[in-house]
Design a protein around this motif. Structure first.
Motif, PDB file in Angstrom:
ATOM      1  N   HIS A 121     -11.515  -8.092  -9.076  1.00  0.00           N
ATOM      2  CA  HIS A 121     -12.010  -9.545  -8.963  1.00  0.00           C
ATOM      3  C   HIS A 121     -11.396 -10.210  -7.437  1.00  0.00           C
ATOM      4  CE1 HIS A 121     -14.541 -12.873 -10.275  1.00  0.00           C
ATOM      5  NE2 HIS A 121     -13.901 -13.479  -9.479  1.00  0.00           N
ATOM      6  N   ALA A 122     -11.869 -10.083  -6.453  1.00  0.00           N
ATOM      7  CA  ALA A 122     -11.131 -10.860  -5.325  1.00  0.00           C
ATOM      8  C   ALA A 122     -12.421 -11.424  -4.377  1.00  0.00           C
ATOM      9  CB  ALA A 122     -10.237  -9.788  -4.426  1.00  0.00           C
ATOM     10  N   HIS A 123     -12.012 -12.151  -3.296  1.00  0.00           N
ATOM     11  CA  HIS A 123     -13.091 -12.841  -2.560  1.00  0.00           C
ATOM     12  C   HIS A 123     -12.649 -12.577  -1.412  1.00  0.00           C
ATOM     13  CE1 HIS A 123     -14.582 -14.623  -6.263  1.00  0.00           C
ATOM     14  NE2 HIS A 123     -13.565 -15.135  -6.404  1.00  0.00           N
TER      15      HIS A 123
ATOM     16  N   PHE B 111      -0.997 -13.042  -5.332  1.00  0.00           N
ATOM     17  CA  PHE B 111      -1.349 -11.710  -5.860  1.00  0.00           C
ATOM     18  C   PHE B 111      -0.254 -11.037  -6.524  1.00  0.00           C
ATOM     19  CE2 PHE B 111      -4.457  -8.105  -5.042  1.00  0.00           C
ATOM     20  CZ  PHE B 111      -3.741  -7.123  -5.519  1.00  0.00           C
ATOM     21  N   ALA B 112       1.096 -11.240  -6.230  1.00  0.00           N
ATOM     22  CA  ALA B 112       2.024 -10.570  -6.857  1.00  0.00           C
ATOM     23  C   ALA B 112       2.356 -11.134  -8.303  1.00  0.00           C
ATOM     24  CB  ALA B 112       3.608 -10.765  -6.163  1.00  0.00           C
ATOM     25  N   HIS B 113       2.410 -12.499  -8.443  1.00  0.00           N
ATOM     26  CA  HIS B 113       2.155 -13.022  -9.708  1.00  0.00           C
ATOM     27  C   HIS B 113       1.165 -12.577 -10.596  1.00  0.00           C
ATOM     28  CE1 HIS B 113       1.832 -16.455 -12.753  1.00  0.00           C
ATOM     29  NE2 HIS B 113       3.010 -16.312 -12.764  1.00  0.00           N
ATOM     30  N   ALA B 114      -0.056 -12.499 -10.110  1.00  0.00           N
ATOM     31  CA  ALA B 114      -1.096 -12.143 -11.174  1.00  0.00           C
ATOM     32  C   ALA B 114      -1.050 -10.582 -11.548  1.00  0.00           C
ATOM     33  CB  ALA B 114      -2.428 -12.410 -10.296  1.00  0.00           C
ATOM     34  N   LEU B 115      -0.379  -9.964 -10.744  1.00  0.00           N
ATOM     35  CA  LEU B 115      -0.108  -8.437 -11.146  1.00  0.00           C
ATOM     36  C   LEU B 115       0.791  -8.427 -12.285  1.00  0.00           C
ATOM     37  CD1 LEU B 115      -1.055  -5.413 -10.771  1.00  0.00           C
ATOM     38  CD2 LEU B 115       0.556  -5.559  -8.630  1.00  0.00           C
ATOM     39  N   LYS B 116       1.943  -9.274 -11.811  1.00  0.00           N
ATOM     40  CA  LYS B 116       3.412  -9.337 -13.068  1.00  0.00           C
ATOM     41  C   LYS B 116       2.876  -9.832 -14.179  1.00  0.00           C
ATOM     42  CE  LYS B 116       7.560 -11.609 -13.390  1.00  0.00           C
ATOM     43  NZ  LYS B 116       8.803 -12.342 -12.713  1.00  0.00           N
ATOM     44  N   LEU B 117       1.877 -10.843 -14.152  1.00  0.00           N
ATOM     45  CA  LEU B 117       1.529 -11.333 -15.500  1.00  0.00           C
ATOM     46  C   LEU B 117       0.547 -10.174 -16.182  1.00  0.00           C
ATOM     47  CD1 LEU B 117       0.966 -13.634 -17.397  1.00  0.00           C
ATOM     48  CD2 LEU B 117      -1.203 -14.464 -15.986  1.00  0.00           C
TER      49      LEU B 117
ATOM     50  N   ASP C 225      -8.229 -11.882  -8.584  1.00  0.00           N
ATOM     51  CA  ASP C 225      -8.619 -13.310  -8.341  1.00  0.00           C
ATOM     52  C   ASP C 225      -8.486 -14.003  -6.807  1.00  0.00           C
ATOM     53  OD1 ASP C 225     -10.823 -15.335  -9.005  1.00  0.00           O
ATOM     54  OD2 ASP C 225      -9.262 -16.763  -9.691  1.00  0.00           O
ATOM     55  N   TRP C 226      -7.670 -13.047  -6.092  1.00  0.00           N
ATOM     56  CA  TRP C 226      -7.385 -13.238  -4.994  1.00  0.00           C
ATOM     57  C   TRP C 226      -8.590 -13.880  -3.814  1.00  0.00           C
ATOM     58  CZ3 TRP C 226      -8.499 -12.284   0.413  1.00  0.00           C
ATOM     59  CH2 TRP C 226      -7.414 -12.381   1.284  1.00  0.00           C
ATOM     60  N   PRO C 227      -8.433 -14.966  -3.168  1.00  0.00           N
ATOM     61  CA  PRO C 227      -7.106 -15.674  -2.899  1.00  0.00           C
ATOM     62  C   PRO C 227      -6.940 -16.839  -3.872  1.00  0.00           C
ATOM     63  CG  PRO C 227      -8.730 -16.302  -1.407  1.00  0.00           C
ATOM     64  CD  PRO C 227      -9.348 -15.488  -2.283  1.00  0.00           C
TER      65      PRO C 227
ATOM     66  N   TYR D 281      -6.908  -9.045   2.758  1.00  0.00           N
ATOM     67  CA  TYR D 281      -6.953  -8.501   1.483  1.00  0.00           C
ATOM     68  C   TYR D 281      -6.633  -7.228   1.234  1.00  0.00           C
ATOM     69  CZ  TYR D 281      -9.055  -7.098  -2.837  1.00  0.00           C
ATOM     70  OH  TYR D 281      -9.159  -6.271  -4.356  1.00  0.00           O
ATOM     71  N   LEU D 282      -7.090  -6.195   2.052  1.00  0.00           N
ATOM     72  CA  LEU D 282      -6.426  -4.831   2.205  1.00  0.00           C
ATOM     73  C   LEU D 282      -4.864  -4.740   2.493  1.00  0.00           C
ATOM     74  CD1 LEU D 282      -9.216  -3.050   4.490  1.00  0.00           C
ATOM     75  CD2 LEU D 282      -9.077  -3.104   1.974  1.00  0.00           C
ATOM     76  N   ALA D 283      -4.432  -5.964   3.173  1.00  0.00           N
ATOM     77  CA  ALA D 283      -2.957  -5.840   3.165  1.00  0.00           C
ATOM     78  C   ALA D 283      -2.244  -6.155   1.723  1.00  0.00           C
ATOM     79  CB  ALA D 283      -2.543  -6.740   4.132  1.00  0.00           C
TER      80      ALA D 283
END
Length: 298
Positions: A27-29, A257-263, A245-247, A54-56
């Motif tokens: 899920h990203a936009h 992004f990093a916080h979403a993955l950590k959670l 859910d970026w951005p 996003y790819l970065a």
């Protein structure tokens, strides 16, 4: 402020190179300022979120694949989404927003670009019958393509939306934990009814955008863990997926992004379960492996 990324030829080439499906952000936009906006919109960002950025993010966090979801403020004009998918066909899949009576040729063209489903984003819309949003004939085309229908709606409304979709023979993906009421969390009756739909084996749920459901992620930590426990118990990890859910539209000032993955890693600690949620399940549902997902459950 949005993350920047280079657009040199080597980076673009790497983005198109086939990669092992090690993990999928479902899920990203992507969007830019100046694109035509739909008249019925709740919000429009004042910044760019282009594909290269996003790819970065995927590269920086070791995520091999991604799913681009059409933003609600762009309506059914999916031209920007389709262009992005065509730029990285081995790495990306898409979820489109379409008109009520979308022609089969249009859907087939989208499928060729990498679209694997359509989205009904009904947040802020009147509680109308399903036929108001998508016709039975269009759903028949969606079913023929092996696509799913992604539903974004408040938990209290989900059952009235999801059950007619199941009756139409399509698979369903429910966004963002099922959007329980922030004041109720897992006590939301709509969330409990979502759990009951697991027996159909044709409903998937995204563990994504917790900040849209729990106003304070610190005080809501126990409730989030309980939500994941209940979802795992009902659906099993094989019908759950993760999305960044970026951005993080409307929450971009405090989420990343990093916080979403950590959670996500905190909510799902078991490595085998993580592998199912991050790779196995989305690889099938979004047809990264070229195979259509089973509509009868496994």
């Amino acid at each position: 402020m949005m993350e920047k990324s280079g657009t040199d030829a080597s980076h673009r080439q790497d983005a198109r190179r086939p990669a092992r499906i090690g993990s999928v952000d479902t899920h990203a936009h992507v969007f830019e300022r100046g694109l035509p906006l739909t008249q019925r919109r709740r919000y429009a960002p004042d910044y760019d979120a282009p594909l290269d950025a996003y790819l970065a993010q995927l590269d920086a966090h070791g995520i091999t694949h991604g799913v681009l979801v059409q933003p609600s403020f762009l309506g059914a004009d999916c031209s920007y989404l389709l262009d992005a998918l065509r730029r990285a066909p081995e790495r990306l899949r898409g979820v489109a927003v379409i008109g009520r009576d979308c022609a089969k040729d249009t859907l087939t063209e989208m499928a060729d670009a990498g679209v694997a489903g359509i989205r009904l984003n009904l947040i802020g819309h009147a509680d109308l019958p399903l036929d108001n949003w998508v016709s039975g004939q269009t759903l028949a085309y969606v079913r023929e393509l092996g696509w799913h229908v992604e539903v974004h709606a408040e938990a209290a409304r989900l059952q009235r939306i999801v059950e007619p979709l199941l009756e139409a023979g399509v698979n369903v993906v429910v966004d963002h934990f099922g959007r329980p009421d922030p004041d109720l969390g897992v006590r939301d009756p709509g969330f409990r009814r979502l759990l009951e739909l697991a027996h159909t084996q044709r409903v998937w749920v995204k563990i994504s955008a917790a900040y849209r459901n729990w106003r304070d992620l610190r005080t809501g930590d126990d409730d989030m863990h309980e939500a994941v426990r209940l979802l795992k118990e009902a659906f099993g990890p094989g019908r759950l997926m993760w999305g960044s859910d970026w951005p993080h539209t409307q929450y971009e000032a405090r989420e990343h992004f990093a916080h979403a993955l950590k959670l996500f890693r905190a909510l799902l600690a078991d490595d085998e379960e993580r592998s199912a949620v991050l790779a196995d399940t989305p690889a099938r549902l979004y047809m990264f492996n070229g195979l259509r997902p089973c509509s009868c459950g496994t």
